[in-house]
Scaffold this motif. Sequence first.
Motif, PDB file in Angstrom:
ATOM      1  N   GLU A  33      21.144-128.869  46.885  1.00  0.00           N
ATOM      2  CA  GLU A  33      22.531-128.417  46.712  1.00  0.00           C
ATOM      3  C   GLU A  33      22.717-127.006  47.254  1.00  0.00           C
ATOM      4  OE1 GLU A  33      26.475-128.762  44.914  1.00  0.00           O
ATOM      5  OE2 GLU A  33      24.889-130.257  44.778  1.00  0.00           O
ATOM      6  N   LEU A  34      21.775-126.142  46.934  1.00  0.00           N
ATOM      7  CA  LEU A  34      21.848-124.750  47.392  1.00  0.00           C
ATOM      8  C   LEU A  34      21.757-124.673  48.915  1.00  0.00           C
ATOM      9  CD1 LEU A  34      21.929-121.735  46.732  1.00  0.00           C
ATOM     10  CD2 LEU A  34      19.451-121.831  46.431  1.00  0.00           C
ATOM     11  N   SER A  35      20.859-125.447  49.480  1.00  0.00           N
ATOM     12  CA  SER A  35      20.712-125.448  50.944  1.00  0.00           C
ATOM     13  C   SER A  35      21.965-125.962  51.630  1.00  0.00           C
ATOM     14  CB  SER A  35      19.517-126.315  51.350  1.00  0.00           C
ATOM     15  OG  SER A  35      18.332-125.789  50.816  1.00  0.00           O
ATOM     16  N   ALA A  36      22.553-127.009  51.083  1.00  0.00           N
ATOM     17  CA  ALA A  36      23.781-127.548  51.668  1.00  0.00           C
ATOM     18  C   ALA A  36      24.916-126.536  51.592  1.00  0.00           C
ATOM     19  CB  ALA A  36      24.176-128.833  50.941  1.00  0.00           C
ATOM     20  N   GLN A  37      25.035-125.859  50.456  1.00  0.00           N
ATOM     21  CA  GLN A  37      26.081-124.840  50.323  1.00  0.00           C
ATOM     22  C   GLN A  37      25.856-123.687  51.292  1.00  0.00           C
ATOM     23  OE1 GLN A  37      26.188-123.773  46.187  1.00  0.00           O
ATOM     24  NE2 GLN A  37      27.305-125.620  45.603  1.00  0.00           N
ATOM     25  N   ARG A  38      24.625-123.279  51.475  1.00  0.00           N
ATOM     26  CA  ARG A  38      24.321-122.197  52.427  1.00  0.00           C
ATOM     27  C   ARG A  38      24.649-122.620  53.855  1.00  0.00           C
ATOM     28  NH1 ARG A  38      18.516-119.860  50.338  1.00  0.00           N
ATOM     29  NH2 ARG A  38      19.312-118.751  48.522  1.00  0.00           N
ATOM     30  N   ALA A  39      24.280-123.855  54.195  1.00  0.00           N
ATOM     31  CA  ALA A  39      24.556-124.346  55.554  1.00  0.00           C
ATOM     32  C   ALA A  39      26.060-124.402  55.810  1.00  0.00           C
ATOM     33  CB  ALA A  39      23.921-125.718  55.751  1.00  0.00           C
ATOM     34  N   LEU A  40      26.809-124.916  54.837  1.00  0.00           N
ATOM     35  CA  LEU A  40      28.261-124.970  54.996  1.00  0.00           C
ATOM     36  C   LEU A  40      28.860-123.573  55.093  1.00  0.00           C
ATOM     37  CD1 LEU A  40      29.160-127.872  52.547  1.00  0.00           C
ATOM     38  CD2 LEU A  40      29.307-127.895  55.046  1.00  0.00           C
ATOM     39  N   ALA A  41      28.334-122.642  54.321  1.00  0.00           N
ATOM     40  CA  ALA A  41      28.836-121.271  54.370  1.00  0.00           C
ATOM     41  C   ALA A  41      28.565-120.645  55.732  1.00  0.00           C
ATOM     42  CB  ALA A  41      28.189-120.437  53.268  1.00  0.00           C
ATOM     43  N   ARG A  42      27.399-120.902  56.289  1.00  0.00           N
ATOM     44  CA  ARG A  42      27.069-120.351  57.615  1.00  0.00           C
ATOM     45  C   ARG A  42      27.963-120.923  58.703  1.00  0.00           C
ATOM     46  NH1 ARG A  42      20.613-120.617  56.737  1.00  0.00           N
ATOM     47  NH2 ARG A  42      20.461-118.703  55.502  1.00  0.00           N
ATOM     48  N   LEU A  43      28.407-122.162  58.500  1.00  0.00           N
ATOM     49  CA  LEU A  43      29.307-122.796  59.465  1.00  0.00           C
ATOM     50  C   LEU A  43      30.770-122.459  59.201  1.00  0.00           C
ATOM     51  CD1 LEU A  43      27.671-126.322  59.645  1.00  0.00           C
ATOM     52  CD2 LEU A  43      27.609-124.553  61.404  1.00  0.00           C
ATOM     53  N   GLY A  44      31.025-121.752  58.125  1.00  0.00           N
ATOM     54  CA  GLY A  44      32.395-121.403  57.783  1.00  0.00           C
ATOM     55  C   GLY A  44      33.163-122.553  57.164  1.00  0.00           C
ATOM     56  N   LEU A  45      32.450-123.466  56.523  1.00  0.00           N
ATOM     57  CA  LEU A  45      33.078-124.660  55.964  1.00  0.00           C
ATOM     58  C   LEU A  45      32.964-124.732  54.442  1.00  0.00           C
ATOM     59  CD1 LEU A  45      31.765-127.239  58.560  1.00  0.00           C
ATOM     60  CD2 LEU A  45      34.044-126.238  58.432  1.00  0.00           C
ATOM     61  N   GLU A  46      32.850-123.591  53.792  1.00  0.00           N
ATOM     62  CA  GLU A  46      32.669-123.609  52.343  1.00  0.00           C
ATOM     63  C   GLU A  46      33.980-123.568  51.565  1.00  0.00           C
ATOM     64  OE1 GLU A  46      32.884-119.216  53.218  1.00  0.00           O
ATOM     65  OE2 GLU A  46      32.120-120.962  54.228  1.00  0.00           O
ATOM     66  N   ASP A  47      35.096-123.337  52.231  1.00  0.00           N
ATOM     67  CA  ASP A  47      36.369-123.237  51.516  1.00  0.00           C
ATOM     68  C   ASP A  47      36.969-124.617  51.242  1.00  0.00           C
ATOM     69  OD1 ASP A  47      36.955-123.775  54.135  1.00  0.00           O
ATOM     70  OD2 ASP A  47      38.726-122.503  54.204  1.00  0.00           O
ATOM     71  N   VAL A  48      38.033-124.640  50.445  1.00  0.00           N
ATOM     72  CA  VAL A  48      38.631-125.915  50.030  1.00  0.00           C
ATOM     73  C   VAL A  48      39.343-126.626  51.179  1.00  0.00           C
ATOM     74  CG1 VAL A  48      38.870-125.263  47.620  1.00  0.00           C
ATOM     75  CG2 VAL A  48      40.705-124.717  49.207  1.00  0.00           C
ATOM     76  N   GLY A  49      39.758-125.911  52.196  1.00  0.00           N
ATOM     77  CA  GLY A  49      40.460-126.521  53.328  1.00  0.00           C
ATOM     78  C   GLY A  49      39.534-127.056  54.403  1.00  0.00           C
ATOM     79  N   ALA A  50      38.225-126.970  54.181  1.00  0.00           N
ATOM     80  CA  ALA A  50      37.267-127.373  55.214  1.00  0.00           C
ATOM     81  C   ALA A  50      37.345-128.863  55.523  1.00  0.00           C
ATOM     82  CB  ALA A  50      35.850-126.993  54.791  1.00  0.00           C
ATOM     83  N   ALA A  51      37.533-129.686  54.515  1.00  0.00           N
ATOM     84  CA  ALA A  51      37.604-131.131  54.756  1.00  0.00           C
ATOM     85  C   ALA A  51      38.802-131.467  55.639  1.00  0.00           C
ATOM     86  CB  ALA A  51      37.692-131.877  53.428  1.00  0.00           C
TER      87      ALA A  51
END
Length: 102
Positions: A33-51
């Motif tokens: 879970e932590l790794s996935a969140q970090r990867a999404l954050a690095r890609l700029g996809l951690e916010d609610v509008g990313a989907a």
Amino acid sequence: MRNETVLAQLIEQAKEDGADIATLRAIAEEAGELSAQRALARLGLEDVGAAKDMAELRELLGAWRDAKRSALKAAFSWAGRMAAALVLVGLAVKLGFPGWLK
């Protein structure tokens, strides 16, 4: 509680408890879970509008592919028509069609 804290606590618990299977599974789950969140954050996809952004990008990419395919079809169609026209002009000249016009 942040995921890093939970992961650290689970690792400490595994160390103290002799690392039973349930604890190790929980560690693996939290680490994933932590790794996935970090990867999404690095890609700029951690916010609610990313989907929504990803859906729009996929739609845009699909439209680009459709446009590219249509452009290639049009180009080949145009080239085929030009080749057919050149063959017809060549046949007309070879058969003396300009003489028929006089």
